[in-house]
Design an enzyme around this catalytic site. Structure first.
Site, PDB file in Angstrom:
ATOM      1  CB  SER A  51       0.897   3.598   3.707  1.00  0.00           C
ATOM      2  OG  SER A  51       1.117   2.397   4.412  1.00  0.00           O
TER       3      SER A  51
ATOM      4  CE  LYS B  41      -4.211   4.941  -2.149  1.00  0.00           C
ATOM      5  NZ  LYS B  41      -3.904   3.660  -2.751  1.00  0.00           N
TER       6      LYS B  41
ATOM      7  CE1 TYR C 248      -4.647  -6.525  -3.509  1.00  0.00           C
ATOM      8  CE2 TYR C 248      -3.230  -4.646  -3.164  1.00  0.00           C
ATOM      9  CZ  TYR C 248      -3.439  -6.012  -3.151  1.00  0.00           C
ATOM     10  OH  TYR C 248      -2.412  -6.855  -2.787  1.00  0.00           O
TER      11      TYR C 248
ATOM     12  N   GLY D  32       3.866  -2.631   4.877  1.00  0.00           N
ATOM     13  CA  GLY D  32       4.966  -1.718   5.219  1.00  0.00           C
ATOM     14  C   GLY D  32       5.906  -1.404   4.063  1.00  0.00           C
ATOM     15  CG  PHE D  33       5.698   1.738   1.836  1.00  0.00           C
ATOM     16  CD1 PHE D  33       4.388   1.533   1.458  1.00  0.00           C
ATOM     17  CD2 PHE D  33       6.090   3.037   2.195  1.00  0.00           C
ATOM     18  CE1 PHE D  33       3.467   2.576   1.441  1.00  0.00           C
ATOM     19  CE2 PHE D  33       5.185   4.084   2.179  1.00  0.00           C
ATOM     20  CZ  PHE D  33       3.877   3.857   1.813  1.00  0.00           C
TER      21      PHE D  33
ATOM     22  CG  ASN E 239       1.435   4.972  -4.571  1.00  0.00           C
ATOM     23  OD1 ASN E 239       2.257   5.141  -3.687  1.00  0.00           O
ATOM     24  ND2 ASN E 239       0.136   5.055  -4.359  1.00  0.00           N
TER      25      ASN E 239
ATOM     26  CB  THR F 299      -9.448   6.774   1.168  1.00  0.00           C
ATOM     27  OG1 THR F 299     -10.093   5.503   1.361  1.00  0.00           O
ATOM     28  CG2 THR F 299     -10.395   7.883   1.278  1.00  0.00           C
ATOM     29  CG  ASN F 300      -3.603   3.980   1.584  1.00  0.00           C
ATOM     30  OD1 ASN F 300      -3.716   2.769   1.760  1.00  0.00           O
ATOM     31  ND2 ASN F 300      -2.497   4.542   1.140  1.00  0.00           N
TER      32      ASN F 300
ATOM     33  CG  ASN G  33      -2.068  -3.981   3.736  1.00  0.00           C
ATOM     34  OD1 ASN G  33      -0.916  -3.541   3.825  1.00  0.00           O
ATOM     35  ND2 ASN G  33      -3.085  -3.236   3.333  1.00  0.00           N
TER      36      ASN G  33
ATOM     37  CG  ASN H 291       0.400  -0.875   7.235  1.00  0.00           C
ATOM     38  OD1 ASN H 291      -0.148  -1.047   8.322  1.00  0.00           O
ATOM     39  ND2 ASN H 291      -0.205  -1.115   6.084  1.00  0.00           N
ATOM     40  CB  THR H 292       5.348   3.970   6.562  1.00  0.00           C
ATOM     41  OG1 THR H 292       5.482   2.938   5.593  1.00  0.00           O
ATOM     42  CG2 THR H 292       6.672   4.708   6.693  1.00  0.00           C
TER      43      THR H 292
HETATM   44  C1  LIG Z   1      -2.281  -5.823   0.423  1.00  0.00           C
HETATM   45  C2  LIG Z   1      -2.450  -4.370   0.115  1.00  0.00           C
HETATM   46  C3  LIG Z   1      -1.329  -3.590  -0.141  1.00  0.00           C
HETATM   47  C4  LIG Z   1      -1.465  -2.236  -0.428  1.00  0.00           C
HETATM   48  N1  LIG Z   1      -0.361  -1.493  -0.710  1.00  0.00           N
HETATM   49  C5  LIG Z   1      -0.508  -0.187  -1.040  1.00  0.00           C
HETATM   50  C6  LIG Z   1       0.619   0.578  -1.392  1.00  0.00           C
HETATM   51  O1  LIG Z   1       1.752   0.089  -1.464  1.00  0.00           O
HETATM   52  N2  LIG Z   1       0.427   1.896  -1.678  1.00  0.00           N
HETATM   53  C7  LIG Z   1      -0.813   2.487  -1.652  1.00  0.00           C
HETATM   54  O2  LIG Z   1      -0.934   3.674  -1.935  1.00  0.00           O
HETATM   55  N3  LIG Z   1      -1.903   1.766  -1.340  1.00  0.00           N
HETATM   56  C8  LIG Z   1      -1.771   0.456  -1.034  1.00  0.00           C
HETATM   57  N4  LIG Z   1      -2.883  -0.274  -0.726  1.00  0.00           N
HETATM   58  C9  LIG Z   1      -4.207   0.393  -0.679  1.00  0.00           C
HETATM   59  C10 LIG Z   1      -4.986   0.237  -1.979  1.00  0.00           C
HETATM   60  O3  LIG Z   1      -4.324   0.841  -3.050  1.00  0.00           O
HETATM   61  C11 LIG Z   1      -6.384   0.870  -1.833  1.00  0.00           C
HETATM   62  O4  LIG Z   1      -6.237   2.259  -1.615  1.00  0.00           O
HETATM   63  C12 LIG Z   1      -7.175   0.274  -0.678  1.00  0.00           C
HETATM   64  O5  LIG Z   1      -6.942  -1.110  -0.550  1.00  0.00           O
HETATM   65  C13 LIG Z   1      -8.680   0.502  -0.838  1.00  0.00           C
HETATM   66  O6  LIG Z   1      -9.161  -0.098  -2.017  1.00  0.00           O
HETATM   67  P1  LIG Z   1      -9.869  -1.554  -2.057  1.00  0.00           P
HETATM   68  O7  LIG Z   1     -10.913  -1.553  -0.973  1.00  0.00           O
HETATM   69  O8  LIG Z   1     -10.417  -1.657  -3.430  1.00  0.00           O
HETATM   70  O9  LIG Z   1      -8.796  -2.544  -1.780  1.00  0.00           O
HETATM   71  C14 LIG Z   1      -2.757  -1.640  -0.437  1.00  0.00           C
HETATM   72  C15 LIG Z   1      -3.886  -2.434  -0.198  1.00  0.00           C
HETATM   73  C16 LIG Z   1      -3.752  -3.781   0.072  1.00  0.00           C
HETATM   74  C17 LIG Z   1      -4.989  -4.612   0.331  1.00  0.00           C
END
Ligand SMILES: Cc1cc2nc3c(=O)[nH]c(=O)nc-3n(C[C@H](O)[C@H](O)[C@H](O)COP(=O)(O)O)c2cc1C
Length: 390
Positions: A195, A237, A338, A134-135, A159, A265-266, A131, A197-198
């Site tokens: 993140s 985070k 997620y 970008g917030f 968050n 992690t992210n 993904n 993406n920023t």
């Molecule tokens: C589509 C998408 C959007 C996400 N948006 C955010 C976000 O806004 N803020 C954040 O801290 N992490 C964001 N994440 C990261 C998730 O919170 C998580 O840290 C990451 O996906 C790893 O976990 P997973 O493998 O279970 O998905 C996003 C992940 C995905 C897939």
């Protein structure tokens, strides 16, 4: 006989159902199908009897596995990771999937559209997503309005992030502004400096910038604590793309500033094990199965430095109870997911909690923290009691 964590737990009903629904959802654009699924679920909640039926199906029979972290009592250690409910719109339907808590956001001070679409991609063979959202979010004012229009279904993490057009040397102002607005509604706050993406955001993980940000946030937390009479823990985070020295530096700073938790992690900018897959070239953060070991490595490194003085929330590639147990034994106190929800469907939470409970039982203790203490120090599992079952 050792407990086999990969053994299936009783969630066949949900799995069967999702097996039929998933191919339909996967025909749609990923972002559209996420929004439609959540929108439909929310609409369904307004139909008489549906909410109760869904709750019975997913949540009611969930085994509780309480754990105390950051001074909060979580009903179970499996939470929803940030990014799925960025605008706090689906609290009850998501809580009813059985999560121990929800982490909402990332929310920024001002609303912003995020990156141009298409910005979310599936890699089904790898059970992964890429993904570059970008917030995209409605901003703190809209976020709080949404929150206030719903009942609080359980513990909520919020968050926070900075707006894209805020220069990096003014980032702390954005975090402070967001913290002030959401403080009364959060059980804990997650500060997202990871993140991918920023542009420039991850620079906030560098020593001097992080030092300044952490001390500004702790000072504001103390001020708000005094004003509101309520202490709200703050978690940091972090990214999986950090080397050992950077992880050690972050551990030193969170200890020094007495931060309340670290979320590891992210998503990753790397493409571990999928370098040759054509979709690996898509720009953005990778989540799901290929991220698992990378994020567990960060959890393990952090735990070696923090040694339980500051709790860790482990997230990245968790798709079943064995994955969750691996993160916990590596040093996490709680876990989040997620991408696993997208690939395995809504039964995943219940399945993981049930699997974790079996791990706890296998140690002949009643408490998750006790089982983890044993597992982390390699205390052998007790011999099964054959007298009762014979
Ligand atoms: C589509 C998408 C959007 C996400 N948006 C955010 C976000 O806004 N803020 C954040 O801290 N992490 C964001 N994440 C990261 C998730 O919170 C998580 O840290 C990451 O996906 C790893 O976990 P997973 O493998 O279970 O998905 C996003 C992940 C995905 C897939």
């Amino acid at each position: 006989m050792r407990y086999d964590a990969r053994r299936s737990v009783p969630v066949r009903g949900h799995k069967q159902l999702y097996k039929f629904i998933r191919p339909v959802l996967f025909q749609l654009d990923p972002e559209l199908s996420h929004n439609w699924s959540l929108g439909l679920l929310r609409q369904a909640y307004h139909l008489p009897g549906i909410a109760a039926a869904l709750r019975r199906r997913f949540a009611d029979r969930i085994l509780s596995l309480p754990v105390e972290v950051m001074g909060l009592r979580f009903p179970n250690p499996v939470g929803l990771a940030a990014g799925l409910d960025k605008n706090a719109r689906y609290l009850q339907p998501l809580a009813d999937l059985g999560f121990g808590w929800l982490e909402l956001g990332t929310v920024t001070p001002r609303p912003q559209a995020g990156n141009p679409k298409k910005r979310l991609f599936r890699l089904p063979a790898q059970e992964a997503l890429i993904n570059r959202m970008g917030f995209n979010n409605v901003g703190v004012t809209g976020f709080v309005k949404n929150l206030r229009a719903q009942n609080k279904p359980g513990l909520l993490g919020i968050n926070i992030g900075k707006n894209r057009d805020t220069p990096i040397d003014k980032a702390a102002d954005d975090y402070i502004a967001a913290l002030r607005s959401i403080y009364p509604y959060a059980d804990y706050v997650a500060v997202n400096v990871s993140s991918p993406n920023t542009p420039g955001l991850r620079e906030l993980q560098e020593t001097n910038k992080l030092q300044d940000l952490l001390s500004a946030l702790k000072a504001e937390q103390a001020r708000l604590h005094k004003k509101a009479g309520k202490y709200v823990p703050i978690a940091l985070k972090i990214a999986p793309d950090l080397d050992d020295t950077e992880i050690a530096m972050i551990a030193r700073l969170v200890l020094q500033h007495r931060f309340d938790a670290v979320i590891a992690t992210n998503t990753t900018l790397s493409r571990p094990g999928i370098e040759t897959v054509p979709q690996a070239a898509i720009a953005g953060g990778l989540s799901g199965r290929p991220l698992k070991d990378l994020s567990t490595r960060v959890v393990r490194q952090l735990y070696a430095k923090l040694r339980g003085q500051i709790p860790i929330i482990g997230v990245g590639g968790i798709g079943n109870a064995a994955d969750a147990w691996e993160k916990l034994t590596a040093g996490a106190d709680l876990v989040q997911l997620y991408t696993g929800l997208i690939y395995s469907g809504p039964g995943i939470v219940k399945s993981i909690v049930a699997g974790l409970k079996e791990h706890v039982n296998a140690y002949d203790v009643t408490d998750l923290s006790q089982a983890l203490a044993n597992a982390r120090t390699n205390v052998p599992l007790p011999e099964p009691d054959t007298t009762e079952s014979a």
